[in-house]
Write an enzyme that holds these catalytic residues in place. Sequence first.
Site, PDB file in Angstrom:
ATOM      1  N   ASP A 257       0.862  -1.181   0.000  1.00 48.06           N
ATOM      2  CA  ASP A 257       0.000   0.000   0.000  1.00 48.06           C
ATOM      3  C   ASP A 257       0.903   1.238   0.000  1.00 48.06           C
ATOM      4  O   ASP A 257       1.303   1.724  -1.054  1.00 48.06           O
ATOM      5  CB  ASP A 257      -0.910  -0.097   1.225  1.00 48.06           C
ATOM      6  N   THR A 258       1.285   1.746   1.181  1.00 49.01           N
ATOM      7  CA  THR A 258       2.213   2.887   1.213  1.00 49.01           C
ATOM      8  C   THR A 258       3.631   2.460   0.804  1.00 49.01           C
ATOM      9  O   THR A 258       4.428   3.269   0.371  1.00 49.01           O
ATOM     10  CB  THR A 258       2.308   3.500   2.630  1.00 49.01           C
ATOM     11  N   GLY A 259       3.939   1.192   1.002  1.00 50.69           N
ATOM     12  CA  GLY A 259       5.288   0.688   0.688  1.00 50.69           C
ATOM     13  C   GLY A 259       6.215   0.722   1.891  1.00 50.69           C
ATOM     14  O   GLY A 259       7.335   0.216   1.841  1.00 50.69           O
ATOM     15  N   LEU A 260       5.747   1.328   2.991  1.00 50.61           N
ATOM     16  CA  LEU A 260       6.618   1.510   4.158  1.00 50.61           C
ATOM     17  C   LEU A 260       7.008   0.168   4.789  1.00 50.61           C
ATOM     18  O   LEU A 260       8.174  -0.053   5.114  1.00 50.61           O
ATOM     19  CB  LEU A 260       5.925   2.408   5.197  1.00 50.61           C
TER      20      LEU A 260
ATOM     21  N   LYS B  81      -1.123  -1.971  -4.695  1.00 49.94           N
ATOM     22  CA  LYS B  81      -2.138  -0.907  -4.644  1.00 49.94           C
ATOM     23  C   LYS B  81      -1.412   0.426  -4.625  1.00 49.94           C
ATOM     24  O   LYS B  81      -0.740   0.763  -3.659  1.00 49.94           O
ATOM     25  CB  LYS B  81      -2.983  -1.099  -3.378  1.00 49.94           C
TER      26      LYS B  81
ATOM     27  N   ASP C 203      -7.540  -9.050   5.673  1.00 46.76           N
ATOM     28  CA  ASP C 203      -8.585  -8.812   6.667  1.00 46.76           C
ATOM     29  C   ASP C 203      -8.944  -7.343   6.819  1.00 46.76           C
ATOM     30  O   ASP C 203      -8.213  -6.454   6.383  1.00 46.76           O
ATOM     31  CB  ASP C 203      -8.118  -9.314   8.042  1.00 46.76           C
TER      32      ASP C 203
END
Length: 179
Positions: free
Chosen positions: A102-105, A130, A158
């Site tokens: 998502d953010t990649g963090l 994403k 989830d």
Amino acid sequence: MEGYDKEILLSRDKIQERVRELALEISRDYQGKEPVLIGILNGVIFFFTDLIRNMTIPVKLDFIRAASYGTGTESSGVIRFSKDVEIDIRGQEVIVVEDIVDTGLTLSKIKESLQKKGPSSVKICVLIDKRERRETEVTIDYCGFRIDEGFIVGYGLDFNEQYRHLPDIFVLKEKGAST
Ligand code: IMP
């Protein structure tokens, strides 16, 4: 779950077909080698097992459990490992397997931490990329599906520990929200 509707995004057949393709692609790339596949718990469980049993080369397995401190669905980038890798990966070819980026963090911190252990290579395989909220560029070497946005559940993914058991993947929508 009350207050949410779910709409199908990826059927179990489509997921299985793509996972098989990924498994064969990785098997071709690592022919004659025995990479260490590291799954990021918990969401990866279905993807990890389906991927591995479709591979045609031997692999070693391990898991990391990473918790990110953040608010709600936002990741903060502060990652704590509640389970770290146990296999000695020095000089090994590593493939990190994750459900969704998502953010990649999370993945960039995991990659950084694994690289300190001296593997000969670290590649990343994700089921879903994403892009909407990406904050840190992270190279995805193997990707199942790309989506732009939305919160998705099922096939291990989830929302508050719900929906993981579903064999298909759904987009979660607030009841009454326009599509
Ligand atoms: P990142 O650090 O923002 O890339 O966080 C990735 C993690 O956030 C994943 O491993 C998931 O646990 C969670 N996550 C992000 N997006 C979704 C989603 O759409 N559904 C379920 N979990 C998600």
